[in-house]
Design an enzyme around this catalytic site. Structure first.
Site, PDB file in Angstrom:
ATOM      1  N   HIS A 121       0.809  -1.209   0.000  1.00 48.52           N
ATOM      2  CA  HIS A 121       0.000   0.000   0.000  1.00 48.52           C
ATOM      3  C   HIS A 121       0.847   1.266   0.000  1.00 48.52           C
ATOM      4  O   HIS A 121       1.896   1.346   0.634  1.00 48.52           O
ATOM      5  CB  HIS A 121      -0.944   0.014   1.201  1.00 48.52           C
ATOM      6  CG  HIS A 121      -0.247  -0.074   2.528  1.00 48.52           C
ATOM      7  ND1 HIS A 121       0.251   1.020   3.184  1.00 48.52           N
ATOM      8  CD2 HIS A 121       0.051  -1.148   3.314  1.00 48.52           C
ATOM      9  CE1 HIS A 121       0.799   0.651   4.327  1.00 48.52           C
ATOM     10  NE2 HIS A 121       0.700  -0.663   4.429  1.00 48.52           N
ATOM     11  N   ASP A 122       0.400   2.250  -0.784  1.00 49.59           N
ATOM     12  CA  ASP A 122       0.984   3.592  -0.832  1.00 49.59           C
ATOM     13  C   ASP A 122       2.379   3.648  -1.431  1.00 49.59           C
ATOM     14  O   ASP A 122       3.059   4.669  -1.311  1.00 49.59           O
ATOM     15  CB  ASP A 122       1.000   4.230   0.566  1.00 49.59           C
ATOM     16  CG  ASP A 122      -0.385   4.259   1.198  1.00 49.59           C
ATOM     17  OD1 ASP A 122      -1.248   4.996   0.700  1.00 49.59           O
ATOM     18  OD2 ASP A 122      -0.611   3.510   2.185  1.00 49.59           O
ATOM     19  N   GLY A 139       5.082  -1.059   2.731  1.00 51.08           N
ATOM     20  CA  GLY A 139       4.244   0.099   2.491  1.00 51.08           C
ATOM     21  C   GLY A 139       5.012   1.409   2.438  1.00 51.08           C
ATOM     22  O   GLY A 139       6.075   1.555   3.046  1.00 51.08           O
TER      23      GLY A 139
END
Length: 262
Positions: A121-122, A139
């Site tokens: 994520h991200d 992440g």
């Protein structure tokens, strides 16, 4: 109409360009948008709020756009954005972002992503990168243009890797990597400048020499990082043909948040 294998399941709300091809047993969710010329192979799952550009190729068995592996995620409609002309091989996992960061995971253009690569994520990945098999990003990682991640390399969350860096096989990164630096090992250690990569991309001898001088100021001179930054300011003046590359290395030192591999 897009070419969709009869065994595939494509939600009627998904937006597919007429030139898209969808393989056998693939599943496409309702919030997915896929651009012209993209080919999705068999047994691929593309879900979440995922936008995919033009002329990408997805090989079989990948999971694209699934919810982030983050216990803080509470169902927010975060996103995954994939650019154009990317090759994504078998068993890759790309997750959407989180509201604790930008809310989006991004992969740019013209990237070669080999099997079993994980983009958490991200993460933000630039253009023209190469990820060898089993390269893994935690992440919030940022990867610059033209970076090469060798097989089984892994990156700690929130790390940054500057453009044109080369990360060796099985390297474990817990700190940031300035542009052009070649490193390997566990823990990671810098081993010079990615000269071969620079030659292949058309950098001049003057530009390569400038990057090597900047590397020596950061890694071989015994200077503190603040002193090295000042030395690089002078090098920009002394080596005008390499000023842009030296400046990129100096400015990276200013945005590195986890300290650099040194």
């Amino acid at each position: 109409m897009a070419t969709i294998h009869p065994t595939a399941i494509v939600d009627p709300k998904a937006e597919l360009d007429a030139s898209v091809e969808i393989g056998a047993y693939t599943i496409i969710g309702p919030h997915v948008r896929i651009g012209a010329g993209t080919v999705v192979g068999p047994h691929v799952v593309i879900e979440g709020h995922t936008t995919i550009g033009r002329d990408n190729r997805f090989f079989q068995f990948s999971s694209i756009g699934a919810q982030p592996q983050d216990k803080k995620w509470a169902g927010e409609p975060t996103r995954l954005e994939i650019g154009d002309r990317n090759t994504i091989r078998e068993f890759c996992t790309f997750n959407t972002g989180t509201v604790q960061d930008k809310g989006v995971t991004r992969l740019g253009n013209d990237n070669w992503i080999s099997a079993y690569v994980h983009l958490a994520h991200d993460c933000v990945v630039g253009n023209h990168t190469i990820f060898s098999n089993n390269a893994q990003l935690a992440g919030h990682v940022e990867i610059g243009d033209w970076v090469i991640m060798s097989g089984y390399a892994n990156v700690h969350q929130f790390c940054k890797i500057g453009a044109h860096a080369f990360v060796g096989m099985s390297t474990s990164l817990t700190q940031d990597v300035p542009p052009f630096v070649l490193l390997s090992g566990n823990p990671a250690a810098a081993h010079g400048v990615n000269i071969e990569g620079m030659k292949r991309r058309g950098f001049t001898r003057a530009q390569i020499d400038g990057v090597r001088a900047a590397y020596k100021a950061i890694y071989r001179s015994g200077l503190t990082l603040e002193e090295a930054k000042q030395a690089l300011v002078q090098q920009e003046t002394d080596m005008p043909e390499a000023a842009a590359e030296i400046r990129a290395m100096r400015e990276f030192l200013g945005v590195a948040t986890r300290g650099i591999v040194r």
